[in-house]
Design an enzyme around this catalytic site. Structure first.
Site, PDB file in Angstrom:
ATOM      1  N   GLY A   9      53.176 -34.670 -36.859  1.00 18.62           N
ATOM      2  CA  GLY A   9      51.877 -34.067 -37.120  1.00 18.62           C
ATOM      3  C   GLY A   9      51.153 -33.896 -35.804  1.00 18.62           C
ATOM      4  N   ARG A  10      49.890 -33.517 -35.879  1.00 20.53           N
ATOM      5  CA  ARG A  10      49.153 -33.213 -34.657  1.00 20.53           C
ATOM      6  C   ARG A  10      49.165 -34.366 -33.666  1.00 20.53           C
ATOM      7  NH1 ARG A  10      42.828 -31.139 -34.369  1.00 20.53           N
ATOM      8  NH2 ARG A  10      42.815 -30.600 -32.152  1.00 20.53           N
ATOM      9  N   ASP A  30      60.728 -34.282 -38.095  1.00 18.17           N
ATOM     10  CA  ASP A  30      59.724 -34.256 -39.151  1.00 18.17           C
ATOM     11  C   ASP A  30      60.258 -33.399 -40.290  1.00 18.17           C
ATOM     12  OD1 ASP A  30      57.233 -33.450 -40.707  1.00 18.17           O
ATOM     13  OD2 ASP A  30      56.338 -34.741 -39.190  1.00 18.17           O
ATOM     14  N   SER A 121      44.615 -45.264 -31.242  1.00 17.62           N
ATOM     15  CA  SER A 121      43.365 -44.516 -31.339  1.00 17.62           C
ATOM     16  C   SER A 121      43.291 -43.548 -30.163  1.00 17.62           C
ATOM     17  CB  SER A 121      42.164 -45.467 -31.320  1.00 17.62           C
ATOM     18  OG  SER A 121      40.949 -44.754 -31.417  1.00 17.62           O
ATOM     19  N   GLY A 123      42.636 -39.807 -31.059  1.00 16.04           N
ATOM     20  CA  GLY A 123      42.292 -38.531 -31.677  1.00 16.04           C
ATOM     21  C   GLY A 123      42.720 -37.324 -30.879  1.00 16.04           C
ATOM     22  N   LYS A 173      43.472 -52.747 -35.126  1.00 18.22           N
ATOM     23  CA  LYS A 173      43.126 -51.346 -35.380  1.00 18.22           C
ATOM     24  C   LYS A 173      42.321 -51.207 -36.673  1.00 18.22           C
ATOM     25  CE  LYS A 173      43.363 -46.826 -34.758  1.00 18.22           C
ATOM     26  NZ  LYS A 173      43.267 -46.173 -36.044  1.00 18.22           N
ATOM     27  N   HIS A 176      38.860 -52.091 -35.766  1.00 14.44           N
ATOM     28  CA  HIS A 176      38.381 -50.959 -34.957  1.00 14.44           C
ATOM     29  C   HIS A 176      37.868 -49.845 -35.856  1.00 14.44           C
ATOM     30  CE1 HIS A 176      39.314 -46.918 -33.358  1.00 14.44           C
ATOM     31  NE2 HIS A 176      39.066 -47.378 -32.148  1.00 14.44           N
ATOM     32  N   ASN A 177      38.626 -49.506 -36.887  1.00 23.34           N
ATOM     33  CA  ASN A 177      38.231 -48.424 -37.774  1.00 23.34           C
ATOM     34  C   ASN A 177      37.049 -48.815 -38.657  1.00 23.34           C
ATOM     35  OD1 ASN A 177      40.411 -47.178 -36.625  1.00 23.34           O
ATOM     36  ND2 ASN A 177      41.244 -46.414 -38.534  1.00 23.34           N
ATOM     37  N   GLU A 180      34.102 -48.258 -36.626  1.00 21.28           N
ATOM     38  CA  GLU A 180      33.896 -46.809 -36.574  1.00 21.28           C
ATOM     39  C   GLU A 180      33.125 -46.323 -37.804  1.00 21.28           C
ATOM     40  OE1 GLU A 180      37.126 -43.640 -37.388  1.00 21.28           O
ATOM     41  OE2 GLU A 180      37.236 -44.051 -35.240  1.00 21.28           O
TER      42      GLU A 180
END
Length: 305
Positions: A9-10, A30, A121, A123, A173, A176-177, A180
């Site tokens: 994915g991205r 993928d 993390s 993005g 993590k 962390h989220n 966020e």
């Protein structure tokens, strides 16, 4: 180093490209044709199956997973297991629940295959600026993988590290989220107050841009806020419904289990749940109660033609 990456994915494709630019050989796979094509456009060497991907890697092999948390990870590991050998390593860079990571590490240890959980993390900026990597697992295998982590991170000596044993990376993590969630909710509420103060006709994009420089509330999330308001000042066409991908819920549950007060994160999670109720029964009942005890007027719900 040579690395196999499953899930293009991205974010996965960008990570593969950053590693490739850093001199590492990346073989990707993928099952989704669209994501496969995007990775191909980035110059990632592609395999037609997981078996072919493993066959292209010299031992000891390292395979990085960027697949959705839950069953997809277990299914991918089940496919990989008979293809791997003692000394190989699986790295889970997705947002798996840390308890699942602990379970998987124990199960794979029986086959002498290392399992590393890597909370990731970064993005959309990760490709150019690097990723923040919170890593759980054995010290020796993480040290062996150092060249990969050092390439993905903002710099070889910062933005990444082993935070503890198996599960610690995904636990870190998760928190962390959760943080966020709270930060995002605070920005959303603050800008809503600014928007409702109609007498000042505030330019919210201007305010966000001012705060981005020198203010104590500046952050990457504020940068995103400024970008969103610059592109669409009134947020036209955006439904007031906010999804969650699991980490916020897990954080709240962990707070309850540990007996640690986390009211901001908890309320931010509840606000997301509230946003998905287009016809809130609780709000209707509150209005009805106000009418019952005080005779307050009740607004009628509009019906659709």
């Amino acid at each position: 180093m040579e690395l196999g990456m499953i899930g293009l994915g991205r974010m996965g494709a960008n990570m593969a490209e950053r590693l490739r630019r850093g001199g590492h050989r990346i073989v990707g796979f993928d099952p989704k044709a669209n994501e496969y094509q995007q990775a191909n456009a980035k110059g990632v060497e592609l395999a037609q199956s997981i078996a072919e991907l493993v066959g292209h890697l010299p031992p000891p092999r390292a395979v990085w997973l960027m697949v959705p948390a839950g069953d997809a990870v277990d299914q991918t590991i089940a496919t990989l297991l008979p293809l791997l050998a003692p000394g190989d390593v699986i790295i889970d860079g997705g947002n798996s629940n840390y308890r699942d990571s602990q379970r998987r590490a124990l199960a794979l240890a029986d086959s002498r295959i290392d399992y590393v959980d890597c909370g990731t993390s970064g993005g959309v900026w990760g490709l150019q600026e690097g990723y923040s990597l919170m890593i759980g697992g054995g010290e020796a295998v993480i040290e062996r993988l150092r060249p990969l982590f050092a390439t993905l991170a903002p710099a070889p000596d910062r933005g990444w590290g082993r935070v503890g044993p198996s599960g610690a990376g995904h636990f870190t993590k998760m928190i962390h989220n959760g943080i966020e969630y709270g930060l995002m909710q605070a920005y959303a509420e603050g800008f809503s107050l600014l928007q409702h103060k109609s007498e000042f006709t505030l330019d919210l994009h201007q305010v966000a841009d001012i705060w981005r420089h020198g203010s104590v509330v500046r952050s990457r999330l504020l940068d995103l806020t400024a970008d969103a308001l610059g592109e669409n000042p009134a947020l036209d066409g955006i439904a007031p419904c906010v999804a969650d991908s699991g980490e916020g819920r897990w954080t709240v549950l962990e707070a309850l289990e540990l007996g640690v007060a986390a009211p901001v994160i908890t309320l931010a999670m509840l606000a997301r749940l509230r946003s998905r109720d287009p016809s809130s029964f609780s709000d209707k009942l509150l209005a009805a109660l106000r009418q019952q005890f005080g005779g307050h007027a009740v607004l009628k719900e509009q019906t659709k033609d």
